[in-house]
Write a protein that holds these residues in place. Sequence first.
Motif, short mmCIF file in Angstrom:
data_model
loop_
_atom_site.label_atom_id
_atom_site.label_comp_id
_atom_site.label_asym_id
_atom_site.label_seq_id
_atom_site.Cartn_x
_atom_site.Cartn_y
_atom_site.Cartn_z
N GLU A 43 0.84 -1.19 0.00
CA GLU A 43 0.00 0.00 0.00
C GLU A 43 0.88 1.24 0.00
OE1 GLU A 43 -3.34 2.26 2.78
OE2 GLU A 43 -2.82 0.17 3.21
N VAL A 44 0.46 2.27 -0.74
CA VAL A 44 1.23 3.51 -0.82
C VAL A 44 0.28 4.68 -0.62
CG1 VAL A 44 0.96 3.59 -3.33
CG2 VAL A 44 2.85 4.83 -2.26
N THR A 45 0.76 5.75 -0.03
CA THR A 45 -0.07 6.93 0.19
C THR A 45 -0.10 7.80 -1.07
OG1 THR A 45 1.76 8.28 1.01
CG2 THR A 45 0.56 6.95 2.63
N GLN A 46 -1.12 8.61 -1.19
CA GLN A 46 -1.20 9.56 -2.31
C GLN A 46 0.02 10.46 -2.34
OE1 GLN A 46 -4.84 11.79 -2.09
NE2 GLN A 46 -6.17 10.02 -2.41
N GLU A 47 0.49 10.84 -1.16
CA GLU A 47 1.61 11.76 -1.08
C GLU A 47 2.92 11.14 -1.55
OE1 GLU A 47 -1.71 12.91 1.39
OE2 GLU A 47 -0.53 11.06 1.38
N ALA A 48 3.06 9.82 -1.38
CA ALA A 48 4.30 9.15 -1.75
C ALA A 48 4.38 8.82 -3.23
CB ALA A 48 4.47 7.86 -0.93
N VAL A 49 3.24 8.80 -3.91
CA VAL A 49 3.21 8.39 -5.31
C VAL A 49 4.11 9.25 -6.20
CG1 VAL A 49 1.74 8.27 -7.37
CG2 VAL A 49 1.01 7.17 -5.25
N PRO A 50 4.06 10.59 -6.13
CA PRO A 50 4.88 11.38 -7.06
C PRO A 50 6.36 11.02 -7.03
CG PRO A 50 3.26 12.78 -6.01
CD PRO A 50 3.19 11.45 -5.30
N ALA A 51 6.92 10.79 -5.87
CA ALA A 51 8.33 10.41 -5.80
C ALA A 51 8.56 9.01 -6.36
CB ALA A 51 8.82 10.49 -4.35
N ASN A 52 7.61 8.10 -6.10
CA ASN A 52 7.77 6.71 -6.55
C ASN A 52 7.73 6.58 -8.07
OD1 ASN A 52 7.82 6.14 -3.85
ND2 ASN A 52 5.95 4.92 -3.83
N VAL A 53 6.99 7.46 -8.74
CA VAL A 53 6.84 7.35 -10.20
C VAL A 53 7.50 8.51 -10.93
CG1 VAL A 53 4.71 6.04 -9.95
CG2 VAL A 53 4.59 8.52 -10.24
N ALA A 54 8.40 9.20 -10.26
CA ALA A 54 9.02 10.39 -10.85
C ALA A 54 9.80 10.07 -12.11
CB ALA A 54 9.93 11.06 -9.83
N ASP A 55 10.35 8.85 -12.22
CA ASP A 55 11.14 8.48 -13.40
C ASP A 55 10.33 7.67 -14.41
OD1 ASP A 55 10.98 6.35 -11.61
OD2 ASP A 55 12.92 5.51 -12.19
N ALA A 56 9.02 7.60 -14.23
CA ALA A 56 8.17 6.84 -15.16
C ALA A 56 7.82 7.70 -16.37
CB ALA A 56 6.90 6.38 -14.46
N ASP A 57 8.04 7.16 -17.57
CA ASP A 57 7.62 7.86 -18.78
C ASP A 57 6.12 7.73 -18.99
OD1 ASP A 57 10.33 8.59 -20.06
OD2 ASP A 57 10.56 6.45 -19.60
N ARG A 58 5.59 6.60 -18.56
CA ARG A 58 4.15 6.36 -18.66
C ARG A 58 3.65 5.77 -17.35
NH1 ARG A 58 2.91 6.47 -24.32
NH2 ARG A 58 4.82 6.32 -25.57
N LEU A 59 2.37 5.99 -17.11
CA LEU A 59 1.77 5.52 -15.87
C LEU A 59 0.46 4.81 -16.19
CD1 LEU A 59 1.97 5.55 -12.74
CD2 LEU A 59 0.74 7.73 -12.78
N PHE A 60 0.34 3.56 -15.73
CA PHE A 60 -0.89 2.80 -15.86
C PHE A 60 -1.54 2.72 -14.47
CE2 PHE A 60 1.67 1.48 -19.42
CZ PHE A 60 0.76 1.37 -20.46
#
Length: 335
Positions: free
Chosen positions: A258-275
Amino acid sequence: MSKKLRKSGLLLTFILLLVSVVAACGSKNNNNASSGASPSGSESASASASASASASASSDTGATTKKVTDGMGREVEVPVKAQRVVALNNFGDLLALGVKPVGTINYYLDKYKDEPEAVAGIESVGDQEADNEKVLGATPDLIIVSNYFKPEVVDALQKIAPTYATTFGRTPYEQLDDLAALLNVEDQKQAFLDSFKAEAADAKEKLKGKIAEGEKVGILQFWSKKIYEHPTKVFTPLYEDIGFLPTEHVKTLTATTEVTQEAVPANVADADRLFIMVDGQPDRDTYDALKNSAWKNIPAVQKNQVYLVDSGHWNDFSAAALQWQLQDVVELLSK
């Protein structure tokens, strides 16, 4: 309880079980993801306790039954060639093997609402769990469950017909190996693997020029007002077949988390695409709100490279899910 709530409870149970099982399997499986069509034949901690479906008790080639050890450690006598299977689990895996169950629960029938030919003629034996009277009415000669079923539930089903428990959390390829041996359909298993390999190659060809080499993807799941992340083994069509790379954060995952809404931006910062896996309009509304506020600075959001996909399909962790993921990515990225 409404059908929606029962469905939500069942899939949330699946997610929570996946947390513990994937953690038990450890990171070893994440790198074994594609020897057949993604994690084919890879070993896991659960695999050692899983069924060995090869006939172990009968040397009589004319025998109509064989003894096997299932994912609960039970020795079960099953038909050598089952004709009437009731699938309370592994429904998509059985279809991939060319084995059409005579009965299943509505949870699976609903998943195939857009593929009516796949479920035509299959009886409902319950809504989100089995109704034993309906199971009995389907006159099965074999019942497939998972080893997370309560022993007393399995015992009750065993009184209706031989009941075999698969091992929850094994990869789709391991499940196919197990079930193909159980049902003596090795040829059909190979046919599916060959077909999927060709489908994956075709998908990769169709996406040429639409994705750049080395692109990274992040994958999230909205469920029951929470957000989850999964390790790479759950999405091998994207990583192993299409060739996306995992984010640096996902590389560290060995379990559903489980991840918080606040943590998501850092976790996917290097993602070119997001599903993002969603279940209905409320989840879509949640994303719409987040992309205009807390997540507005996520690179994939800014590039409008976020794709909302069906949670029930992508999180099925079955042979069917392999196909659904592949098909969805091609469709979404081809627009």
